[in-house]
Design an enzyme around this catalytic site. Structure first.
Site, PDB file in Angstrom:
ATOM      1  N   TYR A   1      -8.037  -1.281  -3.555  1.00 25.99           N
ATOM      2  CA  TYR A   1      -7.283  -2.403  -2.469  1.00 25.99           C
ATOM      3  C   TYR A   1      -6.409  -1.717  -1.728  1.00 25.99           C
ATOM      4  O   TYR A   1      -6.346  -2.108  -0.681  1.00 25.99           O
ATOM      5  CB  TYR A   1      -6.905  -3.290  -3.479  1.00 25.99           C
TER       6      TYR A   1
ATOM      7  N   ASN B   1      -9.259 -12.866   6.815  1.00 22.62           N
ATOM      8  CA  ASN B   1      -8.430 -12.956   5.680  1.00 22.62           C
ATOM      9  C   ASN B   1      -9.457 -12.756   4.544  1.00 22.62           C
ATOM     10  O   ASN B   1      -8.731 -12.378   3.207  1.00 22.62           O
ATOM     11  CB  ASN B   1      -8.219 -14.737   5.625  1.00 22.62           C
TER      12      ASN B   1
END
Ligand SMILES: NC(=O)c1ccc[n+]([C@@H]2O[C@H](COP(=O)([O-])OP(=O)(O)OC[C@H]3O[C@@H](n4cnc5c(N)ncnc54)[C@H](OP(=O)(O)O)[C@@H]3O)[C@@H](O)[C@H]2O)c1
Length: 246
Positions: free
Chosen positions: A151, A87
């Protein structure tokens, strides 16, 4: 069942840790540097279930040697880890033409190399158990979004990594899936996304709202249950029906 969750000290990771606790699981989670936040999660977990076994480990997922050490410690502390949840992530937004080496490398190393190192550190353990669950977290940004070339590259790379692991290790009883998150209000979105993007999200999202971290956590937990035993290599979106970053 015990789970290992990276970046469990805040935001979506915090909710994932607490969901495992609510479901009666043990949980090892990591944080990068925010010890106070990690301690708050430990207190919240104890309030939910005083008997729950939950431990926090400081870890920079860019450091493969540190990951190996933490994985070994967590396996020793818990006796067994069944589910590994990647995560933890960062953003360093900039236009591609202006993006520095540091902005590129920080995101690729944290958001793509980090999950690979974490998985590699647990694979022999999962293989020796002939069972396990790997859940990665991607983003709608993986489909392309201005200002986040680093990203988007990391989060789409994570999808290829997930599908490859699903093929390599499905036969060994280890499933690997990836959850593609839309928009959830956390430090990441508050500090790094513009008010304008929030407005655009509210306009185009079919459900006219942002997601709750708990709504991501529920799916992550589900993917680790026996009921999800035949789900492998899937990319599952939790985004209120929006399929791209508007
Ligand atoms: N929020 C959204 O709308 C959204 C949308 C799409 C995808 N996602 C994805 O969902 C996941 C969680 O996001 P979030 O919004 O909950 O993020 P967040 O609130 O910024 O929390 C990030 C977590 O990652 C940890 N972390 C940061 N750098 C790390 C490093 N180098 N090594 C280890 N841990 C590190 C942080 O630890 P410290 O507390 O110690 O700093 C924190 O626990 C991420 O994978 C993100 O890409 C989020």
């Amino acid at each position: 069942m015990n789970a290992f969750v990276t970046g469990g000290s805040r935001g979506i990771g915090r909710e994932i840790v607490l969901k495992f606790v609510k479901e009666g699981c043990g949980c090892a989670f990591t944080y990068a540097s925010n010890k106070a936040a990690a301690e708050e999660v430990l207190s919240a977990a104890a309030a939910l279930d005083p008997k729950a076994v939950v431990k926090a480990y400081e870890l920079d997922v860019k450091d493969s040697k540190a990951i190996e050490a933490v994985a070994e410690t967590a396996i020793a502390d818990f006796g067994d880890i069944f589910a590994v949840v990647n995560n933890a992530a960062v953003v360093r937004n900039n236009a591609a033409a202006l993006m520095s080496d540091d902005e590129w490398n920080e995101v690729i190393r944290t958001d793509l190399s980090g999950p690979f190192f974490v998985i590699r550190s647990f694979l022999m353990h999962l293989l020796s158990n002939k069972a396990g669950r790997i859940v990665n977290i991607s983003s709608l940004a993986q489909g392309g979004t201005s200002g986040q070339v680093n990203y988007a590259a990391a989060k789409s790379g994570l999808i290829g990594l997930t599908k490859t692991l699903a093929r390599e290790y499905g036969v060994k009883g280890i499933t690997t899936n990836i959850v593609t998150v839309g928009y959830v209000e956390t430090a990441m979105t508050r500090d790094h996304l513009s008010e304008k993007l929030h407005e655009i999200w509210m306009k185009y999202c079919p459900m006219k709202r942002v997601g709750e971290a708990s709504e991501i956590a529920s799916l992550v937990h589900y993917l680790t249950t026996p009921d999800a035993g035949f789900i492998n290599g899937e990319v599952i979106r939790v985004s209120g029906g929006l399929t791209y970053v508007p």
